[in-house]
Design a protein around this motif. Structure first.
Motif, PDB file in Angstrom:
ATOM      1  N   ILE A  39      32.528  33.115  41.912  1.00 48.36           N
ATOM      2  CA  ILE A  39      33.827  32.440  41.985  1.00 48.36           C
ATOM      3  C   ILE A  39      34.633  32.720  40.713  1.00 48.36           C
ATOM      4  N   PHE A  40      33.983  32.650  39.557  1.00 53.36           N
ATOM      5  CA  PHE A  40      34.687  32.906  38.303  1.00 53.36           C
ATOM      6  C   PHE A  40      35.138  34.359  38.205  1.00 53.36           C
ATOM      7  N   ASP A  41      34.319  35.294  38.719  1.00 51.60           N
ATOM      8  CA  ASP A  41      34.732  36.702  38.721  1.00 51.60           C
ATOM      9  C   ASP A  41      36.028  36.898  39.490  1.00 51.60           C
ATOM     10  N   VAL A  42      36.170  36.171  40.584  1.00 46.89           N
ATOM     11  CA  VAL A  42      37.359  36.311  41.432  1.00 46.89           C
ATOM     12  C   VAL A  42      38.543  35.517  40.882  1.00 46.89           C
ATOM     13  N   MET A  43      38.314  34.291  40.429  1.00 51.05           N
ATOM     14  CA  MET A  43      39.416  33.378  40.122  1.00 51.05           C
ATOM     15  C   MET A  43      39.890  33.362  38.675  1.00 51.05           C
ATOM     16  N   ASP A  44      38.988  33.586  37.740  1.00 45.69           N
ATOM     17  CA  ASP A  44      39.375  33.492  36.325  1.00 45.69           C
ATOM     18  C   ASP A  44      40.113  34.766  35.930  1.00 45.69           C
ATOM     19  N   GLU A  45      41.392  34.827  36.320  1.00 48.30           N
ATOM     20  CA  GLU A  45      42.197  36.040  36.161  1.00 48.30           C
ATOM     21  C   GLU A  45      42.300  36.509  34.718  1.00 48.30           C
ATOM     22  N   ASP A  46      42.489  35.593  33.779  1.00 50.00           N
ATOM     23  CA  ASP A  46      42.653  35.987  32.381  1.00 50.00           C
ATOM     24  C   ASP A  46      41.330  35.992  31.611  1.00 50.00           C
ATOM     25  N   LYS A  47      40.228  35.744  32.325  1.00 53.34           N
ATOM     26  CA  LYS A  47      38.863  35.797  31.774  1.00 53.34           C
ATOM     27  C   LYS A  47      38.698  34.939  30.512  1.00 53.34           C
ATOM     28  N   ASN A  48      39.327  33.740  30.536  1.00 54.00           N
ATOM     29  CA  ASN A  48      39.219  32.853  29.381  1.00 54.00           C
ATOM     30  C   ASN A  48      38.153  31.769  29.565  1.00 54.00           C
ATOM     31  N   GLY A  49      37.390  31.844  30.656  1.00 52.34           N
ATOM     32  CA  GLY A  49      36.294  30.907  30.868  1.00 52.34           C
ATOM     33  C   GLY A  49      36.658  29.629  31.600  1.00 52.34           C
ATOM     34  N   VAL A  50      37.930  29.492  31.969  1.00 51.83           N
ATOM     35  CA  VAL A  50      38.344  28.337  32.761  1.00 51.83           C
ATOM     36  C   VAL A  50      39.281  28.790  33.876  1.00 51.83           C
ATOM     37  N   ILE A  51      39.306  27.998  34.941  1.00 51.24           N
ATOM     38  CA  ILE A  51      40.178  28.288  36.071  1.00 51.24           C
ATOM     39  C   ILE A  51      41.268  27.221  36.101  1.00 51.24           C
ATOM     40  N   THR A  52      42.517  27.662  36.029  1.00 52.53           N
ATOM     41  CA  THR A  52      43.633  26.723  36.119  1.00 52.53           C
ATOM     42  C   THR A  52      43.912  26.414  37.589  1.00 52.53           C
ATOM     43  N   ALA A  87      36.133  23.168  52.336  1.00 53.07           N
ATOM     44  CA  ALA A  87      35.420  22.733  53.546  1.00 53.07           C
ATOM     45  C   ALA A  87      36.349  22.731  54.753  1.00 53.07           C
ATOM     46  N   ASP A  88      37.268  23.688  54.777  1.00 54.74           N
ATOM     47  CA  ASP A  88      38.253  23.818  55.864  1.00 54.74           C
ATOM     48  C   ASP A  88      37.984  25.132  56.554  1.00 54.74           C
ATOM     49  N   THR A  89      37.756  25.093  57.849  1.00 49.98           N
ATOM     50  CA  THR A  89      37.434  26.321  58.577  1.00 49.98           C
ATOM     51  C   THR A  89      38.659  27.016  59.156  1.00 49.98           C
ATOM     52  N   SER A  90      39.845  26.459  58.954  1.00 43.59           N
ATOM     53  CA  SER A  90      41.047  27.108  59.471  1.00 43.59           C
ATOM     54  C   SER A  90      41.464  28.248  58.534  1.00 43.59           C
ATOM     55  N   ASP A  91      42.382  29.062  59.011  1.00 44.74           N
ATOM     56  CA  ASP A  91      42.892  30.190  58.234  1.00 44.74           C
ATOM     57  C   ASP A  91      44.044  29.699  57.369  1.00 44.74           C
ATOM     58  N   PRO A  92      43.982  29.854  56.024  1.00 47.77           N
ATOM     59  CA  PRO A  92      45.027  29.342  55.145  1.00 47.77           C
ATOM     60  C   PRO A  92      46.366  30.044  55.348  1.00 47.77           C
ATOM     61  N   ASP A  93      46.375  31.195  55.978  1.00 48.92           N
ATOM     62  CA  ASP A  93      47.631  31.932  56.166  1.00 48.92           C
ATOM     63  C   ASP A  93      48.422  31.449  57.362  1.00 48.92           C
ATOM     64  N   ARG A  94      47.849  30.523  58.104  1.00 49.73           N
ATOM     65  CA  ARG A  94      48.562  30.023  59.291  1.00 49.73           C
ATOM     66  C   ARG A  94      49.417  28.838  58.943  1.00 49.73           C
ATOM     67  N   ILE A 100      44.385  28.115  43.220  1.00 45.85           N
ATOM     68  CA  ILE A 100      45.176  28.231  44.454  1.00 45.85           C
ATOM     69  C   ILE A 100      45.345  29.690  44.843  1.00 45.85           C
ATOM     70  N   ARG A 101      45.714  30.541  43.889  1.00 43.48           N
ATOM     71  CA  ARG A 101      45.892  31.968  44.194  1.00 43.48           C
ATOM     72  C   ARG A 101      44.588  32.594  44.682  1.00 43.48           C
ATOM     73  N   GLY A 102      43.491  32.279  44.007  1.00 40.06           N
ATOM     74  CA  GLY A 102      42.194  32.840  44.382  1.00 40.06           C
ATOM     75  C   GLY A 102      41.777  32.437  45.788  1.00 40.06           C
ATOM     76  N   CYS A 103      41.971  31.169  46.106  1.00 36.59           N
ATOM     77  CA  CYS A 103      41.597  30.687  47.452  1.00 36.59           C
ATOM     78  C   CYS A 103      42.526  31.241  48.519  1.00 36.59           C
ATOM     79  N   MET A 104      43.807  31.344  48.219  1.00 33.28           N
ATOM     80  CA  MET A 104      44.760  31.852  49.212  1.00 33.28           C
ATOM     81  C   MET A 104      44.528  33.335  49.485  1.00 33.28           C
ATOM     82  N   ALA A 105      43.991  34.050  48.508  1.00 29.76           N
ATOM     83  CA  ALA A 105      43.756  35.479  48.665  1.00 29.76           C
ATOM     84  C   ALA A 105      42.404  35.792  49.313  1.00 29.76           C
ATOM     85  N   ASP A 106      41.516  34.797  49.389  1.00 31.51           N
ATOM     86  CA  ASP A 106      40.171  35.028  49.894  1.00 31.51           C
ATOM     87  C   ASP A 106      39.810  33.926  50.883  1.00 31.51           C
ATOM     88  N   ARG A 107      39.874  34.250  52.173  1.00 31.62           N
ATOM     89  CA  ARG A 107      39.645  33.255  53.219  1.00 31.62           C
ATOM     90  C   ARG A 107      38.280  32.581  53.093  1.00 31.62           C
TER      91      ARG A 107
END
Length: 197
Positions: free
Chosen positions: A157-170, A190-197, A175-182
């Motif tokens: 999760i940190f590999d995908v979401m921690d964009e600036d690699k500073n050890g924390v996720i803002t 815990a939502d099985t729907s598609d976030p793009d809908r 939001i960007r990480g989850c929206m980009a990865d279903r």
């Protein structure tokens, strides 16, 4: 004592607030309230009762740790109890909210110390509690990947979401990480729907 007339009533102000701030109709709000009061005659849901109810949905898992995190997020005023407004506002977001609202709510759950970011330890605690909740209920033949641990999932999760690699996720990175990865979106909310809908 115990008669119908002593039952707590939903105030007009609370009803109006919930009509204006949720997607539930007046009738649905009243139905939810009647069920809530049936289970919680005092009008407040304690952490103990919350865990007791939640445990029924996951009888083979360890629900306590995950329930602590959910309860903390539902308990918006940090009173140690969930009143009906807090309960229905959270249900509205988790059941009817748009993907961004769900993600903002989920972010609050993962941000255990409420400092505006999620560090690895916070993410690990939530992921570990999810594994505990579901782990005992997963059939043995589905446990094929022994490398799928809370530690490895947190690192992924940190590999995908921690964009600036500073050890924390803002919140924005979350939001960007989850929206980009279903798959991440579904797992972390815990939502099985598609976030793009």
């Amino acid at each position: 004592m115990g008669c119908v007339s002593s039952k707590k009533k939903l105030s007009k102000a609370d009803l109006q607030f919930l009509q204006e701030n949720t997607e539930f109709s007046k009738e649905q709000i009243v139905d939810w309230y009647e069920g809530f009061i049936l289970d919680c005659p005092t009008g407040e849901l304690t952490k103990k009762k919350f865990i007791q109810v939640y445990r029924q949905f996951f009888p083979n898992g360890k629900a306590e740790a995950f329930c602590e995190h959910i309860f903390r997020t539902f308990d918006a005023d940090n009173s140690g109890k969930i009143d009906f407004k807090e309960f229905l506002m959270a249900i509205n977001i988790t059941a009817k909210g748009n993907p961004e609202k769900k993600l903002k709510w989920a972010f609050k759950m993962y941000d255990i110390d409420s400092n505006g970011s999620i560090d690895r330890q916070e993410m690990f605690k939530i992921i570990e509690s999810i594994y505990d909740l579901l782990g005992a209920g997963v059939p043995q033949n589905e446990k094929t990947n022994s490398n799928d641990t809370p530690e490895s999932r947190t690192a992924q999760i940190f590999d995908v979401m921690d964009e600036d690699k500073n050890g924390v996720i803002t919140e924005e990175e979350f939001i960007r990480g989850c929206m980009a990865d279903r798959v991440l979106y579904q797992m972390l909310t815990a939502d099985t729907s598609d976030p793009d809908r």
